[in-house]
Scaffold this motif. Structure first.
Motif, PDB file in Angstrom:
ATOM      1  N   HIS A  23       0.888  -1.204   0.160  1.00  0.00           N
ATOM      2  CA  HIS A  23       0.109  -0.350  -0.065  1.00  0.00           C
ATOM      3  C   HIS A  23       0.607   1.708   0.047  1.00  0.00           C
ATOM      4  CE1 HIS A  23      -3.117   3.004   1.779  1.00  0.00           C
ATOM      5  NE2 HIS A  23      -3.577   1.333   0.630  1.00  0.00           N
ATOM      6  N   PRO A  24       0.319   1.804  -0.805  1.00  0.00           N
ATOM      7  CA  PRO A  24       1.132   3.301  -0.713  1.00  0.00           C
ATOM      8  C   PRO A  24       1.705   4.261   0.616  1.00  0.00           C
ATOM      9  CG  PRO A  24      -0.901   3.849  -2.001  1.00  0.00           C
ATOM     10  CD  PRO A  24      -1.302   2.330  -1.446  1.00  0.00           C
ATOM     11  N   VAL A  25       0.387   3.871   1.936  1.00  0.00           N
ATOM     12  CA  VAL A  25       1.053   4.036   3.065  1.00  0.00           C
ATOM     13  C   VAL A  25       1.909   3.355   3.995  1.00  0.00           C
ATOM     14  CG1 VAL A  25      -0.052   4.762   5.490  1.00  0.00           C
ATOM     15  CG2 VAL A  25      -1.589   5.424   3.500  1.00  0.00           C
ATOM     16  N   ARG A  30       7.694   3.277   6.028  1.00  0.00           N
ATOM     17  CA  ARG A  30       8.548   2.539   5.489  1.00  0.00           C
ATOM     18  C   ARG A  30       9.942   3.404   5.466  1.00  0.00           C
ATOM     19  NH1 ARG A  30       6.327  -1.689   3.227  1.00  0.00           N
ATOM     20  NH2 ARG A  30       6.880  -0.571   0.250  1.00  0.00           N
ATOM     21  N   THR A  31       9.367   4.675   4.484  1.00  0.00           N
ATOM     22  CA  THR A  31      10.031   5.707   4.346  1.00  0.00           C
ATOM     23  C   THR A  31      10.437   6.890   5.393  1.00  0.00           C
ATOM     24  OG1 THR A  31       8.569   6.681   2.814  1.00  0.00           O
ATOM     25  CG2 THR A  31      10.393   5.297   1.867  1.00  0.00           C
ATOM     26  N   ASP A  33       7.894   8.693   7.297  1.00  0.00           N
ATOM     27  CA  ASP A  33       6.329   9.320   7.681  1.00  0.00           C
ATOM     28  C   ASP A  33       5.536   8.440   8.298  1.00  0.00           C
ATOM     29  OD1 ASP A  33       5.593  11.191   6.184  1.00  0.00           O
ATOM     30  OD2 ASP A  33       4.739  10.692   4.600  1.00  0.00           O
ATOM     31  N   CYS A  34       4.785   9.415   9.587  1.00  0.00           N
ATOM     32  CA  CYS A  34       4.408   8.380  11.411  1.00  0.00           C
ATOM     33  C   CYS A  34       2.985   8.644  10.482  1.00  0.00           C
ATOM     34  CB  CYS A  34       3.506   9.542  12.234  1.00  0.00           C
ATOM     35  SG  CYS A  34       2.930  11.040  11.791  1.00  0.00           S
ATOM     36  N   TRP A  35       2.189   6.743  10.464  1.00  0.00           N
ATOM     37  CA  TRP A  35       1.085   6.441  10.612  1.00  0.00           C
ATOM     38  C   TRP A  35      -0.335   7.679  10.571  1.00  0.00           C
ATOM     39  CZ3 TRP A  35      -3.496   6.488  13.292  1.00  0.00           C
ATOM     40  CH2 TRP A  35      -3.423   6.934  13.973  1.00  0.00           C
ATOM     41  N   PHE A  36       0.105   8.641  11.312  1.00  0.00           N
ATOM     42  CA  PHE A  36      -1.381   8.637  11.110  1.00  0.00           C
ATOM     43  C   PHE A  36      -0.812  10.136   9.806  1.00  0.00           C
ATOM     44  CE2 PHE A  36      -3.001  13.235  11.431  1.00  0.00           C
ATOM     45  CZ  PHE A  36      -4.822  13.271  12.353  1.00  0.00           C
ATOM     46  N   GLY A  37      -0.012  10.891   9.748  1.00  0.00           N
ATOM     47  CA  GLY A  37      -0.154  11.834   8.449  1.00  0.00           C
ATOM     48  C   GLY A  37       0.664  11.259   7.273  1.00  0.00           C
ATOM     49  N   ALA A  38       0.785   9.779   7.070  1.00  0.00           N
ATOM     50  CA  ALA A  38       0.582   8.859   6.106  1.00  0.00           C
ATOM     51  C   ALA A  38      -0.436   8.493   5.474  1.00  0.00           C
ATOM     52  CB  ALA A  38       2.104   7.566   5.716  1.00  0.00           C
ATOM     53  N   TRP A  39      -1.245   8.396   6.613  1.00  0.00           N
ATOM     54  CA  TRP A  39      -2.769   8.173   6.214  1.00  0.00           C
ATOM     55  C   TRP A  39      -3.829   9.791   5.852  1.00  0.00           C
ATOM     56  CZ3 TRP A  39      -4.746   4.229   4.499  1.00  0.00           C
ATOM     57  CH2 TRP A  39      -5.055   2.892   4.685  1.00  0.00           C
ATOM     58  N   GLN A  40      -3.390  10.925   6.420  1.00  0.00           N
ATOM     59  CA  GLN A  40      -3.978  12.341   6.561  1.00  0.00           C
ATOM     60  C   GLN A  40      -3.728  12.135   4.847  1.00  0.00           C
ATOM     61  OE1 GLN A  40      -5.863  13.365   7.590  1.00  0.00           O
ATOM     62  NE2 GLN A  40      -5.431  15.877   6.745  1.00  0.00           N
TER      63      GLN A  40
END
Length: 101
Positions: A23-25, A30-31, A33-40
């Motif tokens: 998934h892009p998130v 992995r690179t 980003d935090c999970w919240f920021g990635a989903w946002q």
């Protein structure tokens, strides 16, 4: 752009996103980003709208993004707003201990 529909038109179907390592998130996390920021960023949803949809105050988003604990109710609300199952959203959080009941 208006989201109005014609009278009698069927509601738009929103499909649930599904979590996977491809998934892009997942790539964003992995690179660095935090999970919240990635989903946002994946949802492209302004924080004011996310707050309105979830009932979570905008100030809480900063605490969540910087690794603070997040309640199960907040995760449920975020999952609904981002059209993903709660289980998949929790699976995307690298430190699952961050989710508290």
């Amino acid at each position: 752009m208006s989201r109005s529909r014609h009278k009698g038109a069927r509601p738009l179907v929103r499909h649930l996103d599904s979590w996977s390592e491809g998934h892009p998130v997942a790539h964003a996390i992995r690179t660095g980003d935090c999970w919240f920021g990635a989903w946002q960023r994946q949802a492209c949803m302004p924080l004011a709208k996310l707050s309105r949809l979830t009932g979570i105050p905008i100030q809480r988003f900063s605490a969540i993004e910087y690794g603070g604990p997040v309640s199960r109710a907040e995760v449920d609300a975020l999952a609904r707003a981002w059209s993903i199952s709660t289980a998949d959203l929790i699976a995307s959080i690298p430190n699952a201990d961050q989710v508290i009941d």
